[in-house]
Design an enzyme around this catalytic site. Structure first.
Site, PDB file in Angstrom:
ATOM      1  N   GLU A 181       0.818  -1.223   0.000  1.00 31.35           N
ATOM      2  CA  GLU A 181       0.000   0.000   0.000  1.00 31.35           C
ATOM      3  C   GLU A 181       0.854   1.276   0.000  1.00 31.35           C
ATOM      4  O   GLU A 181       0.459   2.277   0.597  1.00 31.35           O
ATOM      5  CB  GLU A 181      -0.939   0.025   1.218  1.00 31.35           C
ATOM      6  N   GLU A 250      -7.032  -7.170  -0.757  1.00 26.46           N
ATOM      7  CA  GLU A 250      -7.612  -7.029   0.575  1.00 26.46           C
ATOM      8  C   GLU A 250      -9.070  -6.630   0.475  1.00 26.46           C
ATOM      9  O   GLU A 250      -9.394  -5.492   0.185  1.00 26.46           O
ATOM     10  CB  GLU A 250      -6.874  -5.963   1.407  1.00 26.46           C
TER      11      GLU A 250
HETATM   12  C1  LIG Z   1      -5.922   2.039   2.713  1.00 24.31           C
HETATM   13  C2  LIG Z   1      -6.283   1.302   3.914  1.00 24.31           C
HETATM   14  O1  LIG Z   1      -7.056   1.733   4.741  1.00 24.31           O
HETATM   15  N1  LIG Z   1      -5.706   0.140   4.056  1.00 24.31           N
HETATM   16  C3  LIG Z   1      -5.955  -0.742   5.164  1.00 24.31           C
HETATM   17  C4  LIG Z   1      -6.609  -1.970   4.633  1.00 24.31           C
HETATM   18  O2  LIG Z   1      -6.864  -2.831   5.671  1.00 24.31           O
HETATM   19  C5  LIG Z   1      -5.692  -3.308   6.242  1.00 24.31           C
HETATM   20  C6  LIG Z   1      -6.099  -4.296   7.235  1.00 24.31           C
HETATM   21  O3  LIG Z   1      -7.135  -3.829   8.017  1.00 24.31           O
HETATM   22  C7  LIG Z   1      -4.903  -2.187   6.849  1.00 24.31           C
HETATM   23  O4  LIG Z   1      -3.675  -2.701   7.268  1.00 24.31           O
HETATM   24  C8  LIG Z   1      -4.681  -1.118   5.832  1.00 24.31           C
HETATM   25  O5  LIG Z   1      -4.131   0.004   6.441  1.00 24.31           O
END
Ligand SMILES: CC(=O)N[C@H]1CO[C@H](CO)[C@@H](O)[C@@H]1O
Ligand SMILES: *[C@@H]1O[C@H](CO)[C@@H](O)[C@H](O)[C@H]1NC(C)=O
Ligand SMILES: *[C@@H]1O[C@H](CO)[C@@H](O)[C@H](O)[C@H]1NC(C)=O
Ligand SMILES: *[C@@H]1O[C@H](CO)[C@@H](O)[C@H](O)[C@H]1NC(C)=O
Ligand SMILES: *[C@@H]1O[C@H](CO)[C@@H](O)[C@H](O)[C@H]1NC(C)=O
Ligand SMILES: *[C@@H]1O[C@H](CO)[C@@H](O)[C@H](O)[C@H]1NC(C)=O
Ligand SMILES: *[C@@H]1O[C@H](CO)[C@@H](O)[C@H](O)[C@H]1NC(C)=O
Ligand SMILES: *[C@@H]1O[C@H](CO)[C@@H](O)[C@H](O)[C@H]1NC(C)=O
Ligand SMILES: *[C@@H]1O[C@H](CO)[C@@H](O)[C@H](O)[C@H]1NC(C)=O
Ligand SMILES: *[C@@H]1O[C@H](CO)[C@@H](O)[C@H](O)[C@H]1NC(C)=O
Length: 824
Positions: A181, A250
């Site tokens: 990310e 995710e």
């Molecule tokens: C962009 C964002 O909010 N990403 C989140 C997605 O979910 C995972 C797990 O809950 C987080 O680690 C990320 O920060």
């Protein structure tokens, strides 16, 4: 003895074997291709660090039975390399064993190496020593950092290669991930961030793993990296390259919980809707984050302020039970999608907008077609005319028509029974009903009474740097000399402390004057308390406590924790306010607690004196110890800590995590029951548990316990009552199911247990939801019938007919439903 000819033959055979076993994983614009076949892949996140090696086979088997093809996990750098170049891959951290367990169950693996992982994990998975290296800057083009990242990535890749775990070697790993990310936080890093991503990509490619690499949330990911989507919905996502398939890494099945927060749930209908939409619009690989959330044991929770439970409302609960109906409803969807694999990955796709947010999608090959009808309207249940037939498509749902004629699945029509998981005391008859505690005080002689630390400095230090993650606790100590005529001296003085993480206990001259803590989201606090100072030396002792380090955001790694200052004494002289700033006084520091150094949590430690008399209640900084027998049976076990304040708990020396049952969830803002699944989900949408302890129960894996004698140790920081603590099993209590008139109602219990009772059974139009069913205006009671037919049986089927139950309210008032809540 082997001859060289034998050896040669052997190595030829070996290379043939390797060749035969190797799995060829590639991709094109449609899908991941395995051995020449485009695949529909349903993956689920299970983090090995959030369960135990003993639990892995069962969790993975349940995932497989739930229609999952691949298990996805992060790799947790700070768990494996807590001290630079000192590694731990043992026991519950045995990554190779985890991947082999996946392989043994016949599933694929997705290895998200990161090694930055976010994951609500302490410091996003970075070891603290990394932060403390000279000249390091994390997650950017910095040579010190990149060398370390490459070193760890290579270590993991080599470890997998040595065990032949990549698909290219015949192993289960079909995809690996680098970084995580980064696109979400990249812009503040400027050009250095862009070249860092280039470097990550090249470094990954140079590892030569023979399977595709992905980068999630990275729209500029260079080829051959596949950029992928994370979010609650990813149906509108398009990869950045026509040769990359649409992958969802995710899909949040729920959300994590923070101390003080409510329980976030996400309905089965909405998760199914998001998945069906993704496949309707060309997706071919999606991963549930999480499929099993698990537990943040020890001090692994990040955030800060993430709870010890990481249940996530995932299809498998924290303790390993099936979360029904979510698990079963998604399993049915997976079966549908797998049956359509070839057409979903090769058919031509035609979308037709039918108005009012209804979309029909046809997948077609010359000899087959399959259709999706989706209704994204939040409130309008649609009757959709499509290819000459009418279909009832409820608001916010997707119907699947495998032959474009007959509906085989709708995301809003849940047929899987709902289960209610309960906590039961399940102790042997001869067990005393309460635990027998001993205790001892944390020794504060050196800190609170003498102000003695091991390091001194003329400034307030960052707790991260000073404590280096060895402990949540850091003592800040200084003394201030007040002359009798000091202008600041008077009866009315205030100690003021600015802190940023997360809890403070302040002592003056050996007396606790007060405590303060931050709330989730705003991690700064200002402590302000009146105190009595005396002429001459005054000792100020501040105990600063962290509750997990930050794991997300641009430059999250540099955010300072602990007492950041200023630390001031504020006095009054007449109308004048006098401030004495102590921030650059001589501060002395001590990391951790004496009880931790002396390993009081370790049952083998018999040196320490524990006393059984005068057990204190509500005493701060107190250790408690007891022995116990685990509850009977094999059901998962939890420790009920209602009545305790905040601290950490150990079972036979294994930390089961931080506890904080005294932190109640917000009073306001809970959702109606049941939560309306329609409309876009967010983590504030379906929330429960208002006004109750954020987390009352703490998972104790069976593998942490022996049959007979076990030791439980609590370190209580705030003060609480240990005599209220007890162990419970976590198991399916009751199951709710229903059937339409003239269909068959089937009942059974998990694990082959018998049906032991009927809480509610009614034929007609019963009201309310599972756990609170009530008869409607003209129901006939069906309990007697079901008690006769089903009690004591492992499974039971009854016809929901007027013949069996009689006609509620006379003729012509149907159609009716048979609704049952039964006990297992
Ligand atoms: C962009 C964002 O909010 N990403 C989140 C997605 O979910 C995972 C797990 O809950 C987080 O680690 C990320 O920060
Ligand atoms: C792997 O599959 C791809 C296409 O699916 C094919 O082009 C390639 O030749 C295959 N490689 C091997 C080693 O079989
Ligand atoms: C990691 O760095 C150490 C030196 O600190 C070196 O000995 C080791 O070979 C490196 N490991 C890898 C996999 O590059
Ligand atoms: C949803 O349906 C209602 C009722 O038919 C309609 O008024 C509304 O415009 C629709 N909304 C969307 C976004 O399609
Ligand atoms: C998809 O459509 C194109 C153009 O109409 C056609 O050439 C092709 O054969 C179709 N493919 C399939 C799998 O039906
Ligand atoms: C509790 O512990 C004390 C001290 O070890 C012991 O004397 C007493 O018998 C124990 N009581 C029970 C019920 O085990
Ligand atoms: C403390 O200070 C406030 C504000 O100056 C004053 O009103 C109050 O009387 C003082 N109290 C005592 C006990 O001195
Ligand atoms: C102390 O913290 C408060 C709240 O975070 C902040 O408003 C204030 O500016 C801080 N004071 C100083 C001097 O940094
Ligand atoms: C300190 O005491 C005075 C009176 O004694 C009171 O007015 C003031 O609110 C107190 N301040 C704090 C921070 O408790
Ligand atoms: C159920 O079956 C009975 C007998 O065949 C029939 O009379 C009744 O209408 C049916 N009910 C429904 C709702 O289909």
């Amino acid at each position: 003895m082997a001859t060289s000819a034998n050896l040669l033959l052997f190595s030829i055979l070996l290379s043939i074997a390797t060749f035969v076993c190797a799995t060829n994983v590639t991709r094109d614009g449609r899908a991941i291709i395995i051995d020449g076949k485009r695949r529909v892949l349903l993956s689920g996140s299970i983090h090995y660090t959030r369960s135990t090696a003993q639990m892995w086979p069962d969790l993975i088997r349940k995932a497989k039975e739930g229609g999952i093809d691949a298990i996805e996990t992060y790799v947790f750098w700070n768990a494996h390399e807590p001290v630079r170049r000192q590694y731990n891959f043992n026991g519950d951290l045995d990554l190779v064993r985890f991947v082999k367990t996946i392989q043994d169950e016949g599933l694929y693996a997705v290895l998200r190496i990161g090694p930055y992982v976010c994951a609500e994990w302490n410091y996003g998975g970075f070891p603290l020593w990394l932060h403390n290296l000279p000249n390091v800057e994390l997650r950017t083009s910095n040579q010190v950092y990149m060398d370390e990242m490459k070193n760890f990535t290579t270590l993991i890749v080599d470890m997998m290669k040595n065990e032949n775990l990549f698909a290219s070697q015949g192993g289960p790993i079909i995809i690996a991930q680098i970084e995580n990310e980064y696109g979400n936080v990249m812009s503040p890093y400027g050009d250095a961030g862009k070249s860092y991503i280039e470097w990550c990509s090249n470094m990954a490619v140079s590892q030569d793993i023979g399977v595709p690499w992905i980068m999630c949330q990275q729209s500029d990911a260079p080829q051959p990296m596949i950029n992928t989507c994370n979010g609650w919905y990813c149906d509108q996502f398009t990869p950045n390259n026509p040769n990359s398939p649409k992958i969802w890494t995710e899909n949040w099945t729920g959300w994590f919980k923070n101390w003080g927060g409510k329980d976030p749930l996400r309905t089965a209908q909405d998760v199914a809707f998001s998945v069906a939409r993704f496949f309707q619009f060309g997706g071919t690989f999606q991963n549930y984050y999480m499929y099993h959330g698990g537990t943040n044991f020890g001090r692994t929770a990040g955030g800060p302020y993430i709870t010890t439970s990481y249940d996530y409302d995932a299809p498998i609960t924290e303790h390993g039970n099936l979360n029904q109906p979510k698990y079963g409803h998604l399993k049915q969807l997976h079966d549908q999608l797998h049956n359509l694999e070839s057409i979903l990955t090769s058919g031509n796709i035609t979308n037709t907008d039918l108005g009012n947010s209804v979309t029909a999608t046809v997948y077609a090959t010359p000899d087959q077609s399959a259709c999706f009808l989706s209704n994204a309207n939040v409130s309008n249940d649609a009757t959709v005319s499509f290819q000459g037939n009418n279909y009832d498509v409820p608001a916010w749902s997707v119907s699947i028509l495998p032959d474009c004629v007959t509906e085989s699945y709708n995301t809003a029509k849940v047929t899987t029974p709902t289960t209610i998981i309960v906590k039961k005391k399940n102790m042997a008859e001869d067990e005393p009903s309460s635990l027998n505690w001993t205790w001892r005080a944390e020794s504060v002689e050196d800190t609170v009474l003498q102000g003695k630390g091991s390091v001194a400095s003329h400034q307030l230090v960052d707790q991260k740097a000073a404590a280096s993650d060895l402990s949540d606790y850091l003592w800040y100590m200084t003394s201030v000399d007040l002359a009798p005529n000091d202008r600041v001296l008077g009866s009315n003085m205030t100690l003021r402390v600015n802190g940023s993480g997360h809890i403070l206990h302040a002592y003056i001259n050996g007396e606790l004057i007060g405590s303060e803590w931050a709330t989730y989201g705003v991690f700064n606090y200002v402590f302000e308390k009146n105190a009595t100072f005396k002429p001459g030396q005054n000792l100020i002792t501040l105990l600063s406590v962290t509750v997990g380090y930050q794991n997300y955001g641009p430059f999250f790694d540099t955010i300072q924790s602990g007492v950041i200052g200023p630390v001031e004494i504020v006095g009054f002289k007449g109308d004048e306010t006098v401030v004495k700033d102590l921030s650059s006084s001589t501060w002395s520091y001590k990391v951790g607690l004496n009880g931790m150094d002396n390993k009081l949590f370790n049952p083998e430690n018999t040196l320490s004196l524990w006393q059984s008399e005068e057990l204190p209640i509500n005493r701060k900084l107190t250790w408690y110890k007891t022995t116990f027998k685990p509850p009977l049976g094999t059901d998962p076990v939890a420790l009920d800590l209602l009545g305790l304040g905040k601290g950490e708990a150990w079972v036979n020396g294994h930390s089961i995590g931080r506890y904080w049952p005294s932190y109640l969830a917000d009073e306001d803002g809970c959702s109606a029951e049941p939560c309306d699944y329609r409309g876009s989900y967010s983590n504030n949408k379906c929330v429960y548990n208002c006004g109750k302890p954020t987390q009352r129960y703490y998972h104790v894996p069976r593998s942490f316990m022996d049959e007979e004698v076990n030791t439980l140790v609590l370190f209580e920081e705030f003060g609480g009552n240990p005599t209220l603590a007890n162990f419970v099993t976590v198991t399916v209590g009751s199951v709710c199911t229903s059937s339409k008139e003239n269909t068959t109602l089937e009942m059974s219990c998990e694990g082959g247990r018998p049906i032991s009772g009927i809480n509610f059974a009614s034929f007609g139009n019963p009201q309310n939801t599972c756990g609170s069913f009530a008869q409607g205006q003209c129901d006939t009671d069906a309990r007697g019938f079901l008690v006769n037919e089903c009690i004591g049986k492992e499974s039971c089927a009854v016809e929901a007919t007027v013949k069996n139950f009689g006609e509620p309210c006379g003729r012509g008032t149907g159609p009716f439903r048979l609704v049952v809540e039964y006990l297992c």
